[in-house]
Design a protein around this motif. Structure first.
Motif, PDB file in Angstrom:
ATOM      1  N   LEU A 120       0.833  -1.204   0.000  1.00 47.31           N
ATOM      2  CA  LEU A 120       0.000   0.000   0.000  1.00 47.31           C
ATOM      3  C   LEU A 120       0.868   1.255   0.000  1.00 47.31           C
ATOM      4  O   LEU A 120       0.598   2.221  -0.727  1.00 47.31           O
ATOM      5  N   ALA A 121       1.931   1.268   0.805  1.00 51.28           N
ATOM      6  CA  ALA A 121       2.799   2.441   0.886  1.00 51.28           C
ATOM      7  C   ALA A 121       3.464   2.734  -0.457  1.00 51.28           C
ATOM      8  O   ALA A 121       3.531   3.893  -0.891  1.00 51.28           O
ATOM      9  N   ASP A 122       3.951   1.693  -1.127  1.00 49.06           N
ATOM     10  CA  ASP A 122       4.592   1.910  -2.427  1.00 49.06           C
ATOM     11  C   ASP A 122       3.580   2.332  -3.489  1.00 49.06           C
ATOM     12  O   ASP A 122       3.878   3.161  -4.361  1.00 49.06           O
ATOM     13  N   CYS A 123       2.380   1.765  -3.425  1.00 52.20           N
ATOM     14  CA  CYS A 123       1.346   2.160  -4.386  1.00 52.20           C
ATOM     15  C   CYS A 123       0.947   3.622  -4.186  1.00 52.20           C
ATOM     16  O   CYS A 123       0.635   4.330  -5.148  1.00 52.20           O
ATOM     17  N   ARG A 124       0.962   4.073  -2.926  1.00 52.11           N
ATOM     18  CA  ARG A 124       0.679   5.484  -2.681  1.00 52.11           C
ATOM     19  C   ARG A 124       1.757   6.375  -3.292  1.00 52.11           C
ATOM     20  O   ARG A 124       1.466   7.452  -3.815  1.00 52.11           O
ATOM     21  N   LYS A 125       3.004   5.950  -3.226  1.00 53.49           N
ATOM     22  CA  LYS A 125       4.082   6.709  -3.850  1.00 53.49           C
ATOM     23  C   LYS A 125       3.874   6.788  -5.362  1.00 53.49           C
ATOM     24  O   LYS A 125       4.026   7.855  -5.973  1.00 53.49           O
ATOM     25  N   ILE A 126       3.522   5.666  -5.969  1.00 52.76           N
ATOM     26  CA  ILE A 126       3.263   5.638  -7.408  1.00 52.76           C
ATOM     27  C   ILE A 126       2.091   6.549  -7.754  1.00 52.76           C
ATOM     28  O   ILE A 126       2.148   7.349  -8.705  1.00 52.76           O
ATOM     29  N   HIS A 127       1.019   6.439  -6.978  1.00 52.26           N
ATOM     30  CA  HIS A 127      -0.188   7.219  -7.262  1.00 52.26           C
ATOM     31  C   HIS A 127       0.088   8.708  -7.173  1.00 52.26           C
ATOM     32  O   HIS A 127      -0.360   9.494  -8.021  1.00 52.26           O
ATOM     33  N   ARG A 128       0.803   9.119  -6.157  1.00 55.74           N
ATOM     34  CA  ARG A 128       1.100  10.538  -5.981  1.00 55.74           C
ATOM     35  C   ARG A 128       1.986  11.046  -7.119  1.00 55.74           C
ATOM     36  O   ARG A 128       1.753  12.128  -7.669  1.00 55.74           O
TER      37      ARG A 128
END
Length: 558
Positions: free
Chosen positions: A444-452
């Motif tokens: 989830l944390a890495d996906c948030r980085k990608i999304h941002r």
């Protein structure tokens, strides 16, 4: 402005009506984008550095952004922005003649009729209760259910892991943020005065602890057991069901709902979380005909600006509500008189008269999108969504890093209705995928980085010395649906991002010339390809991407 950027709206009171009306008129002259971004909770606050809110959107048209994020939020379109501008000018003219309070009230009442017309509900006796967001609508639904079933209540939340993050609080009558849309400062998680007493909740996630979706039979059994136990404990039940979830899923099954209606016809109030609006109008009417309250939004699928909520309340509630002896005082901070229909005069008169211009203008914008969508011929709506869906699946399948989640069994057309109840929305319009990198699925944390990083010029954050093509990919702003955690087995759950089809895809692709329309759909698929290219570019630079703080409340329905 109060602290935190939350605007306190003009309230009319007998002793100071003239001054309050003057204040409201003055507010109407603010820049339109400021009005469109007001009247909500902190999720709409604009980051001065990026110019974006927590959804990665602006309160202005953003034609240069590749946007496939309708499961979360979408920036306003030029068409909808023009309607909001025209609506403001029209209201100002009316206010000169009859006063701002009466003019706004009349316009909101007309919007109720317009929304019911679009959904085919004009002669159904259904009423519309507006709100700043789908999360606020959940508090309204709790209030209505307590009026019908009594104050001792258990909210059973189906698909609790795929609804808004504020639902855990609203289900128990508690504040879901640090501020209300009226500008009041509150404490998240504390009781809303008069609404939380004797209310408990049961959360039923669709995923198990290992991140696998539960079989339909297991999910249905858990729903029936929770309802039966709650009733045995002496409370009424607000059963909040999902149609559809962040991943485009529906729960529980129709067979389960039929059994609940048969066994406990007067002790369970079903509330349908339809904030995504990915269901056909026949299904919507069927829920209402069976006595369900339905939460809808003008954002999500319809791609209006985020924060436009409403309850569709079935016929038969009026007599009960006008006899309600007392309004929960905490509800006054979440709702004003104009939110409630004129056909409920006694209930309506108990709420303060307060102008929320942001809420009103966002609904004006959303209605422009809804009207445009249903103006497109039925056949093309179905063809465009089918063609787009097939293309998205092929694009994701061609990527070595992206892996599409399998569709949920219960959302597909059932043998009983053949998909007729859902019209063109019988097929998936949300395409969730996990990203694999170096032998693992991203957390989830890495996906948030990608999304941002997707929503911004990533080249500004990463020092790169690459080709012009690579720099172009890095600079392109893209929006996809925010990441959704798949289970809670560890402190770092795997998550899925989402590419979505929304109403604007259909309206912007439509042309009476078949070849032009087909080319327009292919253009949108080309843009999906560009989004996937940027995701893969970001994945190659994952180690140097700036971290993204979790957006508190950003996944709540809006």
């Amino acid at each position: 402005m109060s602290d935190g950027g939350v605007r306190r709206h003009a309230t009319w009171e007998p002793a100071s009506g003239r001054s309050r009306s003057s204040s409201a008129m003055a507010e109407m002259f603010l820049p339109l984008d400021r009005l469109l971004g007001g009247g909500g909770d902190p999720r709409l606050s604009i980051d001065p550095a990026s110019g974006l809110n927590q959804y990665g959107c602006r309160p202005l048209p953003c034609p240069g952004t590749l946007s496939f994020a309708s499961s979360t939020a979408t920036s306003i379109s030029e068409r909808a922005y023009a309607r909001a501008s025209d609506a403001r000018e029209s209201l100002m003219r009316s206010a000169i003649a009859v006063g701002i309070e009466q003019a706004l009230d009349a316009r909101i009442e007309a919007m109720r009729g317009e929304l019911k017309d679009h959904f085919g509900l004009s002669r159904s006796g259904v009423e519309v209760v507006f709100s700043p967001s789908g999360t606020d609508s959940q508090l309204q639904a709790l209030f209505l259910t307590r009026a019908v079933l009594g104050p001792a209540l258990t909210t059973v939340i189906v698909a609790a892991d795929q609804t808004g993050s504020g639902t855990g609080d609203t289900a128990r009558g508690r504040h879901f943020s640090t501020a209300t849309a009226s500008g009041s400062r509150v404490r998240k998680g504390e009781p809303v005065a008069g609404l939380a007493h004797s209310v408990t909740s049961v959360a039923l996630p669709l995923f198990d602890a290992t991140g696998h979706c539960r079989p339909q039979a297991d999910s249905d059994s858990r729903v029936l057991s929770a309802v039966e136990k709650s009733l045995a404990d002496g409370s009424g039940v607000l059963l909040q069901i999902m149609d559809s979830s962040k991943l485009g899923w529906r729960a529980p099954s129709e067979q389960c709902l039929d059994e609940i209606r048969r066994r406990w016809p007067d002790r369970v109030q079903i509330v349908v979380d339809a904030c995504q609006m990915r269901l056909g109008r026949p299904r919507l009417r069927k829920y209402l005909d069976r006595g369900c309250i339905v939460i809808v939004t003008g954002s999500k699928f319809f791609t209006g600006p985020a924060f436009s909520g409403a309850l569709l309340v079935p016929a038969g509630f009026s007599g009960v509500l006008d006899a309600v002896p007392r309004i929960a005082p905490g509800l006054y901070e979440y709702s004003s008189r104009g939110d409630w229909p004129s056909s409920w005069p006694a209930l309506r008169a108990r709420f303060p008269v307060r102008a929320n211009f942001g809420q009103w203008l966002r609904w004006e914008a959303a209605l422009a999108e809804i009207r445009s969508y249903y103006s497109v011929p039925d056949e093309f709506r179905s063809l465009a969504l089918t063609t787009f869906g097939q293309g998205v699946k092929q694009i994701i399948a061609s990527s070595r890093s992206l892996h599409l989640l399998p569709p949920q069994e219960t959302l597909q057309a059932t043998p009983q209705d053949g998909g007729v109840d859902d019209e063109e929305l019988a097929q998936p319009t949300i395409f969730p995928f996990v990203i694999r990198h170096e032998g693992r699925a991203l957390s989830l944390a890495d996906c948030r980085k990608i999304h941002r990083a997707l929503s911004r010029n990533a080249g500004d954050a990463i020092a790169v010395n690459e080709s012009g093509r690579e720099q172009q990919i890095a600079a392109q702003p893209c929006l996809v649906g925010q990441p959704v955690a798949l289970g809670e087995a560890t402190a770092h759950p795997v998550a899925a991002l989402r590419i979505c089809a929304g109403a604007r895809l259909v309206t912007e692709a439509w042309s009476p010339d078949g070849e032009t329309a087909a080319a327009n759909v292919r253009r949108e698929l080309g843009r999906v390809g560009a989004v996937v290219s940027k995701i893969e570019w970001l994945l190659a630079h994952l180690g140097v991407l700036p971290s993204a703080e979790p957006s508190r409340g950003a996944l709540s329905p809006a």
